[in-house]
Design an enzyme around this catalytic site. Structure first.
Site, PDB file in Angstrom:
ATOM      1  N   SER A  41       0.792  -1.128  -0.243  1.00 33.64           N
ATOM      2  CA  SER A  41      -0.024   0.052  -0.087  1.00 33.64           C
ATOM      3  C   SER A  41       0.744   1.232  -0.023  1.00 33.64           C
ATOM      4  O   SER A  41       0.481   2.414  -0.497  1.00 33.64           O
ATOM      5  CB  SER A  41      -0.916   0.218   1.185  1.00 33.64           C
ATOM      6  OG  SER A  41      -1.992  -0.983   0.999  1.00 33.64           O
ATOM      7  N   THR A  73      -1.431   4.576   3.370  1.00 30.72           N
ATOM      8  CA  THR A  73      -2.112   5.698   2.066  1.00 30.72           C
ATOM      9  C   THR A  73      -2.231   7.080   2.615  1.00 30.72           C
ATOM     10  O   THR A  73      -1.625   7.839   1.856  1.00 30.72           O
ATOM     11  CB  THR A  73      -3.443   5.147   1.757  1.00 30.72           C
ATOM     12  OG1 THR A  73      -3.142   3.771   1.295  1.00 30.72           O
ATOM     13  CG2 THR A  73      -3.973   5.749   0.558  1.00 30.72           C
ATOM     14  N   GLU A 111     -10.218   7.313   1.792  1.00 29.90           N
ATOM     15  CA  GLU A 111      -9.711   6.121   1.523  1.00 29.90           C
ATOM     16  C   GLU A 111     -10.584   4.893   2.243  1.00 29.90           C
ATOM     17  O   GLU A 111     -11.018   5.150   3.380  1.00 29.90           O
ATOM     18  CB  GLU A 111      -8.269   5.759   2.007  1.00 29.90           C
ATOM     19  CG  GLU A 111      -7.718   4.187   1.809  1.00 29.90           C
ATOM     20  CD  GLU A 111      -6.499   3.939   2.441  1.00 29.90           C
ATOM     21  OE1 GLU A 111      -5.904   2.965   1.982  1.00 29.90           O
ATOM     22  OE2 GLU A 111      -6.463   4.326   3.562  1.00 29.90           O
ATOM     23  N   ASP A 159      -9.184  -3.496   1.918  1.00 24.50           N
ATOM     24  CA  ASP A 159      -8.059  -4.087   1.883  1.00 24.50           C
ATOM     25  C   ASP A 159      -7.768  -5.086   3.404  1.00 24.50           C
ATOM     26  O   ASP A 159      -7.218  -6.512   2.907  1.00 24.50           O
ATOM     27  CB  ASP A 159      -6.785  -3.352   1.987  1.00 24.50           C
ATOM     28  CG  ASP A 159      -5.443  -3.933   2.140  1.00 24.50           C
ATOM     29  OD1 ASP A 159      -5.070  -4.502   1.191  1.00 24.50           O
ATOM     30  OD2 ASP A 159      -4.759  -3.709   3.274  1.00 24.50           O
ATOM     31  N   HIS A 183      -7.197  -9.256   3.270  1.00 24.92           N
ATOM     32  CA  HIS A 183      -6.233  -9.878   3.719  1.00 24.92           C
ATOM     33  C   HIS A 183      -6.568 -11.094   4.615  1.00 24.92           C
ATOM     34  O   HIS A 183      -6.039 -12.056   4.910  1.00 24.92           O
ATOM     35  CB  HIS A 183      -5.293  -8.929   4.696  1.00 24.92           C
ATOM     36  CG  HIS A 183      -4.385  -8.290   4.003  1.00 24.92           C
ATOM     37  ND1 HIS A 183      -3.312  -8.723   3.485  1.00 24.92           N
ATOM     38  CD2 HIS A 183      -4.222  -6.903   3.687  1.00 24.92           C
ATOM     39  CE1 HIS A 183      -2.511  -7.882   2.961  1.00 24.92           C
ATOM     40  NE2 HIS A 183      -3.090  -6.492   3.149  1.00 24.92           N
ATOM     41  N   ASP A 237      -5.225   0.794  -4.954  1.00 29.05           N
ATOM     42  CA  ASP A 237      -3.566   0.837  -5.037  1.00 29.05           C
ATOM     43  C   ASP A 237      -2.985  -0.616  -5.460  1.00 29.05           C
ATOM     44  O   ASP A 237      -2.108  -0.804  -5.805  1.00 29.05           O
ATOM     45  CB  ASP A 237      -3.075   1.191  -3.522  1.00 29.05           C
ATOM     46  CG  ASP A 237      -3.913   0.331  -2.292  1.00 29.05           C
ATOM     47  OD1 ASP A 237      -4.523  -0.367  -2.682  1.00 29.05           O
ATOM     48  OD2 ASP A 237      -3.551   0.542  -1.297  1.00 29.05           O
ATOM     49  N   HIS A 238      -4.039  -1.663  -5.326  1.00 26.11           N
ATOM     50  CA  HIS A 238      -3.461  -2.833  -5.586  1.00 26.11           C
ATOM     51  C   HIS A 238      -4.930  -3.798  -5.245  1.00 26.11           C
ATOM     52  O   HIS A 238      -5.705  -3.301  -4.684  1.00 26.11           O
ATOM     53  CB  HIS A 238      -2.385  -3.444  -4.815  1.00 26.11           C
ATOM     54  CG  HIS A 238      -2.746  -3.282  -3.230  1.00 26.11           C
ATOM     55  ND1 HIS A 238      -3.447  -4.160  -2.544  1.00 26.11           N
ATOM     56  CD2 HIS A 238      -2.186  -2.509  -2.578  1.00 26.11           C
ATOM     57  CE1 HIS A 238      -3.375  -3.866  -1.259  1.00 26.11           C
ATOM     58  NE2 HIS A 238      -2.637  -2.685  -1.062  1.00 26.11           N
ATOM     59  N   HIS A 240      -1.233  -9.399  -1.321  1.00 25.57           N
ATOM     60  CA  HIS A 240      -1.556  -8.835  -2.466  1.00 25.57           C
ATOM     61  C   HIS A 240      -1.408  -9.473  -3.531  1.00 25.57           C
ATOM     62  O   HIS A 240      -0.820 -10.345  -3.624  1.00 25.57           O
ATOM     63  CB  HIS A 240      -0.639  -7.425  -2.537  1.00 25.57           C
ATOM     64  CG  HIS A 240      -1.104  -6.541  -1.264  1.00 25.57           C
ATOM     65  ND1 HIS A 240      -0.265  -5.296  -1.088  1.00 25.57           N
ATOM     66  CD2 HIS A 240      -1.871  -6.524  -0.384  1.00 25.57           C
ATOM     67  CE1 HIS A 240      -0.599  -4.728   0.040  1.00 25.57           C
ATOM     68  NE2 HIS A 240      -1.673  -5.301   0.418  1.00 25.57           N
TER      69      HIS A 240
END
Length: 443
Positions: A91, A144, A260, A265, A269, A307-308, A409
């Site tokens: 990130s 971020t 954000e 995210d 995970h 971002d991914h 990721h």
């Protein structure tokens, strides 16, 4: 003759109104972009927006309804970091690219590969006299937001990053999210320092309704990240904070704001599909609000990307051609909260069926009891909770036919969405650095 004169008059008036409308459109098109709202759906690869379409679908209609994401899709971005870190970004490197237009190593907070500071779009906006704001569901000194506000050689230096928000010169007018653990410490109270600099401070959502519009604002609503959307007192807290932020930042010179959806995210995970979709729903509600805001403020640009991608999410698993979001759509608390409950208390099959909205098999119940009996005396309560959380997520994924390839990721391209003034500038872009480069030119 009268009819002919009447027809001529109507035609003349129609042409006059049309010309006036065209003139207004031309005038509006010549005006510069005043406000730029950059949104990062952390970890939000293309499977997440597809999943949200089916999650949001009304099963009582034959068609699958369009989502706010579908309305504004303009392209895809590659996400790879600097060569020193290979093809899969974290990130920090991802946000550094989005904020500065320069690729760096994984872990970098807006510094280059030689650890030299890079100017960010937020910092540039501030030098131009614009107001700046950051709204996140993580701690406000996470990778971020930090990559837009400051510089550090490592995203893990949380205290130093928080300190730099004051020590390097305050360049934000609004900061909302979590993080009291890092701002109120034994060695330093940054909240008091912000207040001394003229900031209002709030620590619960209700206080946001009584803030003063003319003063800068710091709001920290949790020790670290905010609670999961499913567990929070306001399940659409991102959209509510965004509404407050747009009102607070409005001024004649315009503003730059970073938003954000941090916990998409975190759900990826953990391979937690229920929380992932709840966080996506909060983000969707935020975009719907911003659609309305842009209608009233047509000199505003909104850009959203990731971002991914996180977790390697797939819709369908085990060779079955099905995905069933109805399995978890009715949940009113997160799987994490359920895991904490059964870690601390004895539970029945009926209790779990109510909380999960589906019944576990005898084998699955046995697995949970086995984790508690075999491990509770050997590990700490947080470790036990994490093991139960992981197992429950596996049950939910299996029941809904949700697949995951990793707890980390992936390197796939991510979607780009844009609307408002200048949105066409982001069509067909191929790399995350292009986002920042375009925003620099707009500012």
């Amino acid at each position: 003759m009268k009819k002919l004169l009447s027809l001529c008059l109507c035609t003349s008036l129609s042409l006059s109104f049309a010309l006036q409308a065209d003139e207004k459109l031309m005038t509006a098109s010549k005006k510069p972009i005043k406000n730029v709202i950059m949104i990062v759906g952390d970890g939000m690869g293309p499977a997440f927006t597809t999943a949200y379409r089916y999650y949001n679908d009304d099963p009582n209609t034959p068609e699958i309804e369009e989502t706010v994401f579908d309305r504004h899709l303009v392209g895809l971005n590659s996400t790879y970091p600097a060569p020193i870190s290979g093809y899969v970004t974290d990130s920090a490197a991802g946000a550094t690219a989005l904020a500065t237009g320069i690729k760096s190593y994984n872990g970098a907070i807006s510094v280059d590969v030689d650890k030299k500071p890079l100017k960010t779009v937020l910092q540039h906006a501030k030098t131009l006299g614009k107001k700046t704001g950051v709204v996140v569901t993580s701690q406000v000194n996470h990778a971020t937001p930090a990559s837009y506000i400051t510089h550090n050689e490592s995203r893990r230096n949380y205290d130093a990053i928080a300190d730099s928000y004051i020590d390097n010169g305050i360049n934000i007018d609004l900061l909302l999210g979590g993080g009291t653990k890092y701002f109120i410490r034994e060695d330093r109270n940054l909240v008091e320092e912000f207040k001394e600099k003229g900031f209002q401070y709030v620590d619960n959502y209700e206080q946001l309704t009584s803030i003063k519009k003319e003063e800068p604002l710091l709001g920290l609503f949790a020790p670290v990240g905010l609670p999961w959307s499913l567990d929070d007192s306001n399940k659409h807290r991102l959209s509510e904070m965004t509404k407050i932020a747009t009102e607070q930042l409005e001024n004649k010179n315009g503003y730059f704001m970073l938003i954000e959806a941090s916990q998409v995210d975190w759900a990826g995970h953990s391979n937690d599909i229920a929380s992932a979709m709840a966080e996506m729903d909060d983000l969707a509600k935020t975009l719907i609000y911003l659609e309305q805001y842009v209608e009233q403020n047509p000199d505003t640009l909104v850009v959203l990307t990731a971002d991914h991608s996180t977790g390697g999410l797939t819709l369908g698993s085990d060779g079955e051609y099905k995905w069933q979001p109805s399995v978890f759509k009715g949940m009113t608390q997160s799987i994490s909260a359920i895991a904490q409950f059964i870690a601390e208390k004895e539970f029945t099959a009926e209790q779990l069926a109510t909380m999960l909205t589906f019944a576990l098999t005898d084998e699955q119940l046995s697995q949970l009891h086995s984790i508690k009996q075999d491990e509770s005396e050997k590990i700490t309560k947080p470790q036990l909770t994490r093991q139960l959380y992981k197992k429950l997520n596996q049950f939910v994924s299996a029941k809904s036919f949700t697949g995951w390839t990793t707890g980390g990721h992936t390197g796939i391209d991510v979607p780009v969405f844009a609307f408002g003034k200048g949105f066409e500038k982001f069509q067909n872009k191929t790399d995350n650095t292009d986002i920042a480069k375009i925003i620099f030119t707009i500012l």
